[in-house]
Scaffold this motif. Structure first.
Motif, mmCIF file in Angstrom:
data_model
loop_
_atom_site.group_PDB
_atom_site.id
_atom_site.type_symbol
_atom_site.label_atom_id
_atom_site.label_comp_id
_atom_site.label_asym_id
_atom_site.label_seq_id
_atom_site.Cartn_x
_atom_site.Cartn_y
_atom_site.Cartn_z
ATOM 1 N N ILE A 55 0.293 -4.354 -4.651
ATOM 2 C CA ILE A 55 0.347 -3.787 -3.313
ATOM 3 C C ILE A 55 1.604 -4.262 -2.608
ATOM 4 O O ILE A 55 1.994 -5.428 -2.709
ATOM 5 C CB ILE A 55 -0.935 -4.152 -2.523
ATOM 6 C CG1 ILE A 55 -0.961 -3.462 -1.162
ATOM 7 C CG2 ILE A 55 -1.109 -5.647 -2.386
ATOM 8 C CD1 ILE A 55 -2.333 -3.517 -0.501
ATOM 9 N N SER A 81 2.654 11.288 -4.428
ATOM 10 C CA SER A 81 1.795 10.247 -3.888
ATOM 11 C C SER A 81 0.537 10.860 -3.299
ATOM 12 O O SER A 81 0.451 12.073 -3.094
ATOM 13 C CB SER A 81 2.532 9.435 -2.817
ATOM 14 O OG SER A 81 2.797 10.238 -1.676
ATOM 15 N N ASP A 99 -8.152 3.460 4.799
ATOM 16 C CA ASP A 99 -9.035 2.516 4.114
ATOM 17 C C ASP A 99 -9.528 1.417 5.040
ATOM 18 O O ASP A 99 -8.762 0.843 5.821
ATOM 19 C CB ASP A 99 -8.289 1.884 2.927
ATOM 20 C CG ASP A 99 -9.137 0.877 2.179
ATOM 21 O OD1 ASP A 99 -10.058 1.311 1.486
ATOM 22 O OD2 ASP A 99 -8.876 -0.337 2.305
ATOM 23 N N VAL A 153 -2.798 3.676 3.410
ATOM 24 C CA VAL A 153 -2.267 3.319 2.095
ATOM 25 C C VAL A 153 -1.710 4.556 1.407
ATOM 26 O O VAL A 153 -2.380 5.593 1.334
ATOM 27 C CB VAL A 153 -3.372 2.689 1.211
ATOM 28 C CG1 VAL A 153 -2.822 2.337 -0.160
ATOM 29 C CG2 VAL A 153 -3.957 1.453 1.889
ATOM 30 N N VAL A 207 -0.331 5.804 -2.287
ATOM 31 C CA VAL A 207 -0.445 5.383 -3.683
ATOM 32 C C VAL A 207 0.534 6.179 -4.539
ATOM 33 O O VAL A 207 0.535 7.417 -4.513
ATOM 34 C CB VAL A 207 -1.884 5.582 -4.218
ATOM 35 C CG1 VAL A 207 -1.996 5.031 -5.643
ATOM 36 C CG2 VAL A 207 -2.899 4.913 -3.300
ATOM 37 N N HIS A 254 0.003 0.448 -4.423
ATOM 38 C CA HIS A 254 -0.474 0.740 -3.070
ATOM 39 C C HIS A 254 0.565 0.248 -2.064
ATOM 40 O O HIS A 254 0.904 -0.933 -2.051
ATOM 41 C CB HIS A 254 -1.809 0.057 -2.822
ATOM 42 C CG HIS A 254 -2.947 0.671 -3.569
ATOM 43 N ND1 HIS A 254 -4.244 0.630 -3.118
ATOM 44 C CD2 HIS A 254 -2.991 1.362 -4.733
ATOM 45 C CE1 HIS A 254 -5.030 1.260 -3.964
ATOM 46 N NE2 HIS A 254 -4.288 1.706 -4.958
ATOM 47 N N SER A 267 1.036 -0.498 1.682
ATOM 48 C CA SER A 267 0.104 -0.787 2.768
ATOM 49 C C SER A 267 0.798 -0.850 4.125
ATOM 50 O O SER A 267 1.814 -1.534 4.285
ATOM 51 C CB SER A 267 -0.598 -2.128 2.491
ATOM 52 O OG SER A 267 -1.194 -2.654 3.656
ATOM 53 N N ASP A 303 -9.211 4.080 -9.293
ATOM 54 C CA ASP A 303 -9.064 3.774 -7.869
ATOM 55 C C ASP A 303 -9.716 4.885 -7.055
ATOM 56 O O ASP A 303 -9.142 5.963 -6.897
ATOM 57 C CB ASP A 303 -7.576 3.662 -7.537
ATOM 58 C CG ASP A 303 -7.339 3.139 -6.136
ATOM 59 O OD1 ASP A 303 -8.196 2.407 -5.630
ATOM 60 O OD2 ASP A 303 -6.296 3.473 -5.565
#
Length: 382
Positions: free
Chosen positions: A217, A230, A235, A249, A251, A268, A270, A309
């Motif tokens: 992350i 992406s 979250d 987030v 990914v 990830h 963040s 995930d």
């Protein structure tokens, strides 16, 4: 008039003096720990949801208690009721943040002796921890955390295949199948920071975190460096010792080079600024942390593949209702939405308590599709 000025200056300076004394006590606690001069032993560990758990004995206690092993924890922790049971004396106070950035003021105590198998450590500073209501840490090991202020005192070899740790004050020999990575530490800390390569970019000061059961992350500011497809999530399912925090987030699947090993994993990015390399990647390696040379040695044992995930994660609002804790951006559902059922079931149909939910959630989400019913009786297939 002069007297009033002097009094005011004294009132201003007193908190500074107190804060300075408290800081000095914290520094002393962090650097005062020691280990037995000659130590070389092997201890088993259990591996719970990607977290290393070791049995620990405090002071003269004959009972071994479960502690999380966490290279990412600035200092060790003892659960408050256990600290009270042993009558551990408060030496200082400090602000402590969990992996989500939730911060609390905690008391810091000193543990006279702490044993992991036949390895004994002395005068270890430990924060008294009171877990947040939504924290899953006590489900894994409720008694405390072995942190970097202890870990930095000796050398460690982690074998995930046999679930065993070697603890030694001597060198740990490696061969040509291993790769070596230098690490740095922040001032007064034992937490290891390494450089890794993602795509063609070198990312510096990544926390090598055996207390984080995710993969890799990075802060969201790095996302624009990598032009690839992406997906975006909102979250609140990820928790630290004090609970959860809302995060946005992004990914992206990207190639990562760790030493001489290259693999592709979801990364990830963040909005909360986290920067961690966790066990979802590291469990595929044998690991030696050489605190004498400030080197981490890695030997690849299995292909690096991160666990699936989920883009949707429900939480429990109460016995009757679910709540949305993770969802894709632009989904029909929103973070915080209340749900009547998931696959026709209410929380009380599946889980009796917080920890049952933590260990059983994967099974709930393992089917190819999940059907939820909203509070307005709308049915949605995810």
């Amino acid at each position: 008039m002069i007297k009033r000025v002097v009094i005011n200056l004294m009132c201003i300076s007193l908190p500074i003096i107190i804060a300075s004394c408290n800081y000095a006590k914290n520094v002393n606690l962090l650097v005062s720990g020691s280990a037995s001069k000659k130590m070389d032993c092997h201890v088993p560990f259990t591996y719970k949801k990607g977290i290393i758990v070791v049995n620990v004995k405090l002071n003269s206690d004959s009972e071994a208690r479960e502690f999380i092993f966490d290279t990412g924890a600035f200092n060790s922790k003892v659960e408050k009721s256990l600290s009270d049971f042993f009558g551990l004396e408060t030496k200082a106070t400090k602000e402590n943040s969990d992996s989500n950035g939730n911060t609390r003021l905690i008391e810091v105590v000193s543990v006279d002796s702490l044993s992991i198998g036949d390895a004994t450590f002395y005068n270890i500073g430990a924060g008294e921890v009171e877990y947040g209501e939504k924290s899953f840490s006590p489900c894994i090991a409720k008694n405390g955390i072995i942190g970097a202020n202890l870990i930095k005192l000796v050398n460690w070899h982690f074998d995930f295949e046999s679930q065993q740790i070697r603890i030694t004050t001597g060198p740990i020999n490696i061969d040509q199948n291993w790769t070596s990575i230098e690490f740095d530490r922040p001032m007064l800390s034992g937490t290891p920071l390494i450089d890794i390569k993602i795509g063609d970019e070198i990312i510096e000061d990544m926390l090598f975190d055996l207390g984080y059961n995710g993969g890799l992350i990075l802060p969201s500011k790095f996302s624009n460096m990598f032009d690839t497809e992406s997906r975006k999530l909102i979250d609140q399912a990820t928790t630290g010792i004090y609970g959860s925090r809302i995060d946005t987030v992004e990914v992206k699947e990207l190639p990562v080079t760790l030493g001489k090993n290259t693999f592709k994993v979801p990364i990830h990015f963040s909005a909360n600024g986290k920067m961690l390399l966790g066990t979802d990647v590291l469990e595929h390696f044998d690991i030696v942390i050489d605190n004498d040379e400030n080197i981490i040695n890695l030997k690849l044992r299995s292909e690096v593949q991160c666990k699936p995930d989920p883009t949707f994660i429900p939480g429990i609002l109460n016995d009757e209702y679910w709540i949305v804790n993770r969802v894709e951006v632009n989904s029909t559902l929103q973070l915080g939405d209340t749900l009547q059922s998931i696959n026709g079931m209410k929380p009380k149909d599946l889980f009796q308590n917080h920890c049952e939910y933590f260990f059983g959630l994967d099974k709930l989400l393992s089917s190819d599709s999940v059907v939820v019913q909203t509070l307005s009786n709308k049915t949605i297939s995810l």
